[in-house]
Scaffold this active site. Structure first.
Site, PDB file in Angstrom:
ATOM      1  N   HIS A 143       0.676  -1.268  -0.055  1.00 55.39           N
ATOM      2  CA  HIS A 143      -0.105  -0.124   0.118  1.00 55.39           C
ATOM      3  C   HIS A 143       0.794   1.197   0.056  1.00 55.39           C
ATOM      4  O   HIS A 143       2.153   1.288   0.024  1.00 55.39           O
ATOM      5  CB  HIS A 143      -0.824  -0.054   1.338  1.00 55.39           C
ATOM      6  N   CYS A 159       2.999  -4.852   6.775  1.00 54.04           N
ATOM      7  CA  CYS A 159       2.753  -4.603   5.263  1.00 54.04           C
ATOM      8  C   CYS A 159       4.020  -4.052   4.595  1.00 54.04           C
ATOM      9  O   CYS A 159       5.086  -3.846   5.048  1.00 54.04           O
ATOM     10  CB  CYS A 159       1.813  -3.583   5.241  1.00 54.04           C
TER      11      CYS A 159
END
Length: 183
Positions: A143, A159
């Site tokens: 992301h 992440c």
């Protein structure tokens, strides 16, 4: 007539001495190693074929490598990575979903540590930035981030983060089914 103070004389002496350290024209110059530790990767080291495309997220060098399905496009992006080994998932997966303007919801482990955290909708306060590519692993996403200080550092809860403009670029290049390896 111009007078030279001690400070000016000292400065001129340092500048002159510094000139002695410059390489002489024609002599080989020493090249320093890339301190970011980015190095080109070969997709063949990680996958049997390119399929729809391939990504290698290298948590050591904090770089994401992308190859298009036809092998003509290879790009490297600086990333943020998980802050600890416990939060780092390694192995093979793929992109299963993509979202422009994602919402963020704390994971169960985050809620245990930070019970006051609440979900955040799209916008500048969202830790997922402008685009998200969800992987086949629960709660693991490639992301963007609005907090550019995170890139190049271990700063996530699992992440892989990119600058918003870079995730937007990568988002357009990666179809659902792009294979991913996190090393």
């Amino acid at each position: 007539m111009r007078t030279i103070s001690r400070r000016n004389a000292l400065g001129l002496g340092i500048a002159a001495a510094g000139g002695l350290l410059l390489p002489v024209q024609g002599q080989a110059q020493v090249h320093r190693a890339n301190v970011s530790s980015f190095r080109m990767q070969s997709w063949e080291e990680h996958f049997d074929s390119l399929g729809k495309g391939a990504i290698v997220a290298d948590t050591t060098s904090r770089a994401l490598h992308f190859w298009s399905g036809d092998g003509r496009d290879y790009r490297i992006y600086p990333t943020s990575v998980p802050i600890s080994e416990e939060l780092t998932k390694r192995g093979y997966t793929e992109i299963v979903r993509k979202k422009v303007g994602p919402s963020w919801t704390p994971t169960p482990s985050q809620m245990e540590r930070y019970p006051d955290w609440k979900p955040i909708g799209p916008g500048p306060e969202n830790p997922l930035g402008t685009h998200a590519m969800y992987l086949g692993w629960p709660a693991y996403i490639i992301h963007g981030t609005h907090d550019t200080r995170k890139i190049g550092r271990p700063s996530s809860d699992g992440c892989i983060g990119l600058y918003n403009e870079k995730i937007a670029e990568l988002f357009e290049l990666c179809p659902i089914g792009t294979q991913v390896r996190v090393i």
